[in-house]
Design a protein around this motif. Structure first.
Motif: not given
Length: 206
Positions: A53-55, A59-64, A66-73, A102-113
């Motif tokens: 999502x950051x890519x 916000x970044x050019x890096x591809x990883x 790692x795949x991160x999924x937002x979920x309610x559980x 939600x992707x925008x808010x996650x980026x704000x949440x993890x802005x240091x990472x």
């Protein structure tokens, strides 16, 4: 079929049909790799966030791998071929209408990472993204923001104020924050001039 190369194994019981090009075999997209954690019976149960999502947000050019999924559980991380799928708990109900927010808010949440960038650079890009949201999207943003932690609300509020958000919407955020709590985030005043109004300060340098 797997031995003949007609299909390729992704994980136990999971296969995909590889696409062949003149440059070699195309791997499935992050969405296809994790599709069963994103949709179930046509219903959205998760969304791709993190590096992918950051890519996509610029916000970044890096591809990883790692795949991160937002979920309610809550779920444990799983491996699929060379990919690691991890999960973050999303307190908001996930809908097709609010996924991009939600992707925008996650980026704000993890802005240091966010990799291959600095919090200042990420903040500048996030402000551009927020500035381009229409009024309805900003209302969705603020509604979803209410379920994020305090520093995310403060940082998002400072960004919204800096890009000229409606005062009533800003007051809605500010009323949820403790008036004496300070938030230490490595973002400079030149990048976010409104930060002190939201009690955001840079950590003391050693």
């Amino acid at each position: 079929m797997s031995k003949s190369g007609e299909i390729s194994k992704l994980s136990k019981g999971k296969f995909y049909k590889p696409r062949k090009t003149q440059f070699g075999e195309l791997k499935p997209s992050a969405y296809q790799i994790a599709k069963d954690y994103i949709e179930k019976d046509g219903k959205l149960i998760g969304y791709i966030t993190g590096y992918s999502a950051y890519n996509a947000l610029g916000l970044t050019t890096q591809i990883s791998s790692y795949i991160q999924i937002g979920t309610n559980q809550y779920r444990r991380s799983v491996k699929r071929e060379k990919y690691t799928i991890s999960f973050i708990k999303q307190p908001n109900h996930i809908t097709r209408k609010n996924v991009e927010i939600l992707r925008i808010l996650d980026a704000i949440r993890f802005i240091r990472e966010i990799p291959a960038t600095t919090p200042d650079e990420a903040c500048l890009r996030l402000k551009e993204i927020i500035r381009d949201l229409d009024n309805e999207q900003k209302e969705v943003l603020i509604r979803c923001l209410m379920k994020y932690t305090n520093y995310v609300r403060a940082l998002c509020g400072a960004m919204l104020e800096d890009v000229g958000c409606d005062g009533e919407l800003l007051a809605t955020i500010k009323n949820t924050l403790n008036g004496v709590t300070e938030y230490k985030l490595p973002i400079s005043e030149s990048v976010l001039p409104t930060k002190q109004k939201w009690r955001i300060y840079e950590p003391a340098r050693k």
